[in-house]
Design an enzyme around this catalytic site. Structure first.
Site, PDB file in Angstrom:
ATOM      1  N   ARG A  46       1.219  49.075 -39.994  1.00 48.84           N
ATOM      2  CA  ARG A  46       1.445  48.750 -38.587  1.00 48.84           C
ATOM      3  C   ARG A  46       2.618  49.580 -38.063  1.00 48.84           C
ATOM      4  O   ARG A  46       3.584  49.853 -38.789  1.00 48.84           O
ATOM      5  CB  ARG A  46       1.773  47.265 -38.475  1.00 48.84           C
TER       6      ARG A  46
ATOM      7  N   THR B 281     -10.104  49.016 -30.760  1.00 49.76           N
ATOM      8  CA  THR B 281      -9.640  49.172 -32.136  1.00 49.76           C
ATOM      9  C   THR B 281     -10.879  49.604 -32.914  1.00 49.76           C
ATOM     10  O   THR B 281     -11.954  49.709 -32.359  1.00 49.76           O
ATOM     11  CB  THR B 281      -9.058  47.829 -32.615  1.00 49.76           C
TER      12      THR B 281
END
Length: 583
Positions: free
Chosen positions: A105, A378
């Protein structure tokens, strides 16, 4: 105290003394095969699936194939992911039996304090939070590719990146979703010289059918393949990234770029009926939410219920899990998360006791405010190889085309993940929702995510699944798990109709055709607000037509059969199965 809050609070307090639990792998069926008969790859683009299969044929394993698929998606799905973004990679090593999640992330740069996102009146600056250099976190995806190849793969990184480098050099046809996405973000993207150089052809924006070449991105990928981590986070590429961010008015430092680290995190594992579920831990919110929802639902035999009653109970489980997501979850390196409590079957039992089977629970009885979201754009891919290694990976740049900024000479489109933080507590983000202190930005902190790559194991089947879809990711994975549990195969699971409830706003959202009119009427009779496309019965506009892009593979142990499922909502997605090479 609100009527619902009292039993939940008492349950939380009692459970802090409850021992933790972990799911044990299910016992294999007698005579189960030791290895799959081949390999299966499912991804959001045919070229990425083919890249993964190519690397497998060259002697790579699932982890090498993951490098190929991920990097190729970074080339062919710039609306969804890329080297300027991040993701979560859930891995299973068949030889050791170990599961691990690679947390790639993005994190907040030192300059990105909450004050930097406020305008002169102290209000949230929308443009700065979603567009350009201030919206971008330090990317994690390149580091994940290096980690996958170096610690888990068997091929050189350069070899696994070769398909992506070739496609970036030779180009690929622009598809409709890519062209439409650019049109919707054109004003922002054309602010930046580096982006204009990539996406404009003689002053004309890309159009469906154009051959889209990215030689600068090919060069950046080649440097990554040749030099590993230093090929992106130091040296030539790093200098260009830093210069591009500075030129656009942002502030990154060479130290924080070179200081990026992939985090190895222990996945969340729990039991649901005959299945061991292994899924993403914080800073993903998906695993904890799945554990809550599924363990709540385990108290009912869903197969024996009619559609209205079953949907009502699933929605009530969603409502409670999303309430907890808002208040408890963030980056575990910065905030204390009561993970052992929230994933406990005893806690789920307490939540189950608050559900009225004959009436919806108004969300205002579950006091609080909505949760931060990420955009639908995404991407996810799923892989099983012939040795039984597995990868479930979800990666993103957040909004369509991320921040819109490509630093000149890199081809790297930067993310706009800073908007996934609670930049101003109590103020809605780009998606009209709010967050709190647990998800406030701090230097080096990772923003909360909904990405939920997941494994399922039973004595009969092993599956990998995941999807894009913003806050709907978690509920789509939930419905996929329930579909597999009901006996559906991979393609049927990928095609399942979808519905969603996230606590606030207090309504059920549904795709077109997800519910019959009779089911909608039955849910409304129980007190639910139901938002379906084109239906204004509740005074709303109806939710979007279709959601997500679920990609899944399964190994059916009963007949030693591999299957792949690619979401039919995405015409360029692909799931392929190949036989194991003969010895």
């Amino acid at each position: 105290m609100k009527p619902f809050a009292r039993p939940v609070l008492l349950c939380l307090l009692a459970l802090f003394a409850t021992p933790s639990f972990a799911a044990e792998p299910p016992a294999p069926a007698s005579g189960s095969p030791q290895h799959p008969p081949g390999a299966a790859v499912a991804s959001g683009h045919r070229l990425a699936t083919e890249a993964g299969l190519q690397v497998l044929k060259e002697g790579g394993n699932a982890f090498d194939a993951a490098v190929a698929v991920s990097s190729t998606l970074a080339v062919v799905e710039p609306i969804s992911s890329g080297l300027g973004g991040g993701g979560f990679f859930l891995l299973h090593d068949a030889k050791t039996g170990k599961d691990v999640m690679l947390d790639a992330r993005e994190y907040a740069p030192e300059s990105a304090t909450p004050q930097q996102f406020l305008d002169k009146n102290g209000d949230l600056d929308r443009d700065r939070s979603v567009n350009g250099p201030w919206s971008a976190g330090i990317p994690g995806l390149p580091a994940a590719l290096v980690e996958l190849a170096g610690k888990h793969g068997r091929l050189p990184l350069k070899q696994s990146l070769a398909p992506a480098i070739r496609i970036a050099t030779e180009g690929f046809p622009v598809y409709e979703r890519m062209a439409k996405g650019y049109a919707s973000r054109r004003e922002v993207m054309e602010r930046y010289p580096g982006t204009r150089e990539v996406y404009l052809r003689n002053g004309r924006p890309i159009a469906t059918g154009d051959v889209f070449k990215q030689p600068e991105l090919a060069h950046t990928l080649a440097l990554l393949g040749d030099k590993g981590f230093d090929g992106f986070y130091r040296g030539e590429t790093a200098r260009k990234l830093l210069a591009g961010v500075k030129q656009a008015g942002g502030r990154w430092t060479a130290q924080e770029l070179a200081g990026y680290q992939v985090k190895e995190r222990a996945p969340i594992s729990f039991q649901y009926r005959d299945w061991k579920i292994t899924t993403a831990p914080p800073p993903s919110s998906g695993g904890i939410a799945l554990a809550e929802m599924l363990q709540i639902l385990e108290g009912w035999d869903l197969a024996k219920l009619d559609d209205v009653q079953r949907t009502h109970l699933v929605v009530e489980a969603m409502r409670r899990a999303y309430r907890d997501r808002t208040f408890f979850l963030g980056d575990p390196d910065f905030v204390t998360i009561p993970q052992r409590v929230l994933t406990s079957p005893d806690y789920a039992m307490g939540l189950r006791a608050t559900i009225n089977p004959d009436k919806a629970t108004p969300s205002d009885l579950l006091s609080g405010n909505p949760t931060p979201l990420e955009d639908d754009e995404t991407t996810h891919f799923s892989i099983i190889d012939s040795e039984g290694n597995r990868v479930g990976a979800t990666q993103t740049v957040n909004l369509l085309y991320g921040s819109g900024l490509i630093p000149k000479g890199t081809g790297v489109l930067l993310n706009d993940e800073m908007d996934d933080f609670a930049l101003k507590p109590g103020t809605p983000n780009a998606f009209g929702v709010m967050g709190y202190e647990a998800n406030a930005p701090k230097p080096g902190k990772r923003m909360l995510s909904s990405m939920t790559p997941t494994f399922m194991e039973s004595p009969q089947r092993v599956t990998v699944l995941g999807t894009p879809g913003g806050s709907r990711i978690i509920t789509m994975v939930l419905l996929g798990i329930l579909g597999y549990d009901a006996g559906l195969d991979a393609q049927q699971v990928a095609a399942l109709p979808r519905y969603h409830h996230q606590w606030l706003p207090d309504k059920i959202e549904a795709e077109s055709g997800a519910f019959t009119p009779e089911v909608v009427a039955g849910l409304r009779k129980l007190g639910h607000t139901v938002d379906v496309p084109g239906d204004s019965a509740e005074g709303g506009r109806g939710s979007s037509h279709v959601w997500g892009n679920l990609q899944t593979v399964e190994w059916d142990l009963r007949g030693n059969v591999l299957r792949g499922g690619s979401d039919p909502r995405n015409p360029v997605g692909s799931a392929e199965v190949v036989a194991a090479p003969a010895n």
